[in-house]
Design an enzyme around this catalytic site. Structure first.
Site, mmCIF file in Angstrom:
data_model
loop_
_atom_site.group_PDB
_atom_site.id
_atom_site.type_symbol
_atom_site.label_atom_id
_atom_site.label_comp_id
_atom_site.label_asym_id
_atom_site.label_seq_id
_atom_site.Cartn_x
_atom_site.Cartn_y
_atom_site.Cartn_z
ATOM 1 C CG PHE A 46 -1.803 -1.219 1.327
ATOM 2 C CD1 PHE A 46 -2.659 -1.603 0.314
ATOM 3 C CD2 PHE A 46 -1.712 -2.022 2.448
ATOM 4 C CE1 PHE A 46 -3.432 -2.747 0.413
ATOM 5 C CE2 PHE A 46 -2.474 -3.182 2.566
ATOM 6 C CZ PHE A 46 -3.333 -3.542 1.548
ATOM 7 C CB THR A 103 -1.512 -5.971 -7.401
ATOM 8 O OG1 THR A 103 -0.139 -6.241 -7.722
ATOM 9 C CG2 THR A 103 -1.555 -4.928 -6.298
ATOM 10 N NE ARG A 109 -7.837 -4.331 -24.345
ATOM 11 C CZ ARG A 109 -7.300 -4.089 -25.545
ATOM 12 N NH1 ARG A 109 -5.997 -3.938 -25.673
ATOM 13 N NH2 ARG A 109 -8.079 -3.972 -26.612
ATOM 14 C CB ILE A 110 -10.374 -4.479 -16.980
ATOM 15 C CG1 ILE A 110 -11.065 -3.142 -16.674
ATOM 16 C CG2 ILE A 110 -10.098 -5.248 -15.705
ATOM 17 C CD1 ILE A 110 -10.250 -2.172 -15.846
ATOM 18 C CG ASN A 136 -7.183 -11.316 -14.341
ATOM 19 O OD1 ASN A 136 -8.353 -11.670 -14.476
ATOM 20 N ND2 ASN A 136 -6.314 -12.005 -13.614
ATOM 21 C CD GLU A 175 -2.248 4.198 -5.883
ATOM 22 O OE1 GLU A 175 -2.304 5.350 -6.355
ATOM 23 O OE2 GLU A 175 -1.220 3.727 -5.380
#
Length: 732
Positions: free
Chosen positions: A243, A471, A615-616, A618, A692
């Site tokens: 973090f 992550t 674009r994501i 995953n 974030e």
């Protein structure tokens, strides 16, 4: 590879593997306990001794004397490191010289010695025998008291900004808000403590450590110890959360290196949990003043956001005004940051530094202004949307689907059923309220490189010093390589977190996923070229299903490596696209809470986040990132508060018993919606960061829901029951 023009069609766009919900490839290692974390590299560092940190018992002053004889003579003790025998330490880029204190003391629990012994228990017991006499000095521990002496920061990006004539516009505005909000100090409170194993091989140092930014920290360790960077190897393959708290080397890493040299054998050091809160970094408290002016129709004409925060000398401010420079339209605007000197532990980056605490204030202010205007909060925000950077109006956003996020979120959440009059909805003894807030975080980019190898079995191996802090870096990097080389995920091996590998973006600032995969993309482009050449195929060769096809010919990919491994390496660098376009991510948070009318207890009942973040790569791990961020936002809203003892200068609640964070029982149903978006200006991956964005605005959405439930407006976080009880409607 230099990315200087917007991305067009590329192999990533096939979306056979990229963009698909994918289980983490490192999951089996983690769930079986075979993924080695920093303190667990037993085989690589056999016969390791143990170090225990002695921490300062005062917050400000100097060491008058330190008696070590009893500790030296204790069972099992091998060496004791102090500032007197450690030699001069270099400053590094992040003031690492102060990680070992003495004789001057900067803050409470600053490390002042390391006791090295055969066992952990012996090191801990001997550390209790170190006798230190201090000369105390008066310190500054109260941000509110230091506010008047706070100064404008030195860095250009932290200077005041001004567009138009705010004072005139605010004075003339028919509807105004002038309110001050406070956010507290907060701790990262990650699961894995700060831990390092250090081992010297002659004049070369190996560190197995928990660190998000391998190259940064390798350089800082070299500067701190006064040795060449090439003499430091830093290994950090698995990290149990960071973090932002593990962006930089901390005291345990420096002391492990010094202890290993003194003991002439490997030394492992982990900070005890109670030491982490005052010894390492934290999110600093802020005082924020928001002034908004608007027409009666709801158009903002004046926006001012001022923020005060504190840090040690030569520190940096919490950049809480960042989002207010970009999120809403308004011709006349001012942002200011002021930094006070405080003698508290170092303030530094914590998940979404700047925007997370900044939106805790801004998004309550927007709700307060909407109420003054008798306007729906969602409508008020939509009215003040902008397609250009409000301060640099010639610069457009690369993508800005902010309004779409709000409208989809409002529809999915059932916002139209909200009662705008506070304190009107009850279920027995519970007062029910709903609230919302915008989500905003800039899209940052970092140069990132990788090396890819193809062997005779058709296995593609990726090597990069990128880190995975929980992550999902391993998986999205594997997806990228698999898509580019036309193989399945079972044919990809990913190796991360070693400074012997090419330098990557590292994990931080929400840039890690997009930047690191772009670096892998660049390396794979080179590997594709090398493979096509080896196979005698054209540059237009297509890679799919383990085959390479061009001009009517089709050959197995593995055939290119029959004469030996094929290796390619490249780095993704960015041109001036971020100068031509403002790159940001957007979203909306919607929350329902129930507040006990008798006790003031607040329970979050449901949450929704809608995100527009390119674009994501995953969706499965991205959702995990967002719900984790939403959970942290609940903590910021309702419980997280590092309490400062302003008499002696330390965080009182320095353990996980007293520093409260959300647990499973605190978190209800969470829903995440990702807009189907690509941003070709961001990178060849057409992705952005999202980890974030998910925290930005959550705390305000919770606070706004509490207000809708109770009619009590709390401007000082966290929203605890003591701030509600005497103002709530009487329970009948």
């Amino acid at each position: 590879m230099k990315f200087t023009t917007p991305a067009t069609t590329n192999p990533i766009d096939r979306l056979k593997i990229v963009g698909r919900p994918t289980d983490r490839i490192d999951g089996p290692l983690k769930t079986t306990g075979t993924a080695p974390y920093a303190y667990e590299h037993h085989a690589e560092a056999p016969n390791a001794a143990y170090g225990y940190v002695v921490a300062s018992a005062i917050a400000k002053g100097r060491i008058a004397s330190m008696k070590l004889d009893a500790a030296r003579n204790a069972p099992g003790v091998i060496a004791i490191v102090t500032a007197e025998n450690a030699g001069k330490l270099g400053k590094g880029n992040f003031n690492t010289a102060t990680l070992l204190g003495g004789p001057e003391i900067q803050h409470y629990h600053q490390a002042i010695a390391l006791v090295v012994a055969e066992t952990f228990e012996q090191a801990r017991a001997a550390a209790q025998l170190v006798e230190v006499n201090y000369i105390k000095a008066k310190g500054r521990y109260d941000l509110a008291a230091a506010k008047g002496s706070a100064k404008e920061p030195k860095d250009k990006e932290e200077k005041d900004t001004k567009t138009g004539d705010f004072d005139k516009a605010f004075a003339a505005a028919p509807v105004k808000l002038d309110a001050t909000y406070t956010t507290p100090d907060q701790s990262h409170a990650m699961m894995e403590p700060h831990a390092t194993i250090a081992d010297w091989h002659g004049d070369k140092l190996i560190l197995w450590t928990a660190n998000q930014m391998v190259n940064w920290s390798r350089g800082d360790m070299a500067k701190t110890l006064g040795i060449p960077k090439t003499h430091v190897r830093l290994v950090s393959p698995y990290i149990g959360g960071g973090f932002g708290g593990k962006l930089f080397i901390r005291s345990e890493a420096v002391l492990a290196a010094l202890g290993a040299k003194a003991a002439n054998r490997p030394v492992k050091v982990a900070l005890a949990r109670h030491q982490m809160f005052n010894n390492t970094t934290h999110r600093p408290a802020t005082i924020q003043r928001l002034r908004l002016g608007a027409t009666r129709e709801g158009k903002l004409t004046a926006i001012s956001h001022e923020s005060w925060s504190g840090d040690l000398p030569d520190g940096k401010p919490e950049t809480a005004v960042q989002q207010s420079r970009l999120l809403y339209a308004g011709a006349n605007r001012v942002t200011k940051m002021r930094l006070a000197v405080l003698d508290l532990p170092e303030a530094n980056a914590m998940r979404a530094p700047g925007e997370a605490p900044g939106m805790m204030a801004l998004e309550i202010a927007m709700d307060e202004m909407a109420e003054k205007l008798k306007m729906d909060p969602v409508t008020f925000r939509i009215i003040n949307d902008t397609t250009v950077d409000p301060q640099k109006r010639e610069r457009r956003f690369s993508q800005r689907r902010y309004v779409e996020c709000l409208r989809i979120g409002a529809e999915r959440f059932g916002w139209s059923k909200r009662n705008p009059v506070p304190g009107q909805v009850r279920e027995g003894r519970w007062l029910i309220g709903v609230g919302m807030a915008s989500a905003f975080r800039n899209n940052l980019l970092q140069k990132s490189g990788a090396r890819v190898r193809l062997d005779r079995n058709g296995i593609v191996t990726v090597e990069t010093d990128m880190t995975d802090i929980g992550t999902g870096s391993y998986t999205i990097i594997a997806q990228t390589a698999a898509e580019m080389m036309g193989v399945g995920l079972d044919k990809v091996v990913v190796k991360l977190g070693d400074s012997d590998f090419p330098i990557s973006a590292g994990s931080g600032g929400q840039w890690g996923g997009n930047s690191s995969t772009a670096g892998v993309y660049a390396a794979c482009v080179k590997l594709r070229e090398a493979v096509a050449k080896k196979l005698g195929l054209g540059a237009d060769a297509d890679f799919a299903d383990g085959m390479v096809r061009s001009g009517g010919r089709s050959l197995p990919l593995r055939q290119a490596a029959e004469g030996g491994e094929v290796v390619a390496e490249d780095t993704m660098e960015y041109g001036d696209l971020d100068k031509k376009y403002q790159q940001s991510t957007f979203g909306g948070h919607f929350v329902e809470v129930a507040v006990d009318a008798a006790t003031g207890e607040t329970r979050v009942r449901r949450m929704l986040a809608v995100c527009a973040a390119g674009r994501i790569i995953n969706p499965k791990s991205a959702r995990s990132q967002v719900i984790g961020a939403m959970t942290m936002g609940v903590g910021a809203a309702l419980m997280e508060d590092l309490v400062v003892d302003k008499r002696v200068g330390f965080f009182v609640n320095h353990d996980l018993a007293m520093y409260e964070v959300p647990v499973h029982a605190d978190i209800p149903h969470q829903e995440v919606i990702f807009l189907d978006e690509t941003d070709p200006i961001s990178s060849p991956m057409k992705a952005k960061g999202v980890g974030e964005l998910g925290i930005c605005g959550v705390a305000a959405a919770v606070a706004n829901a509490v207000y809708n439930a109770t009619g009590v407006r709390v401007r000082d976080y966290p929203v605890t029951l003591d701030k509600l009880l005497d103002k709530m409607p009487k329970y009948i």
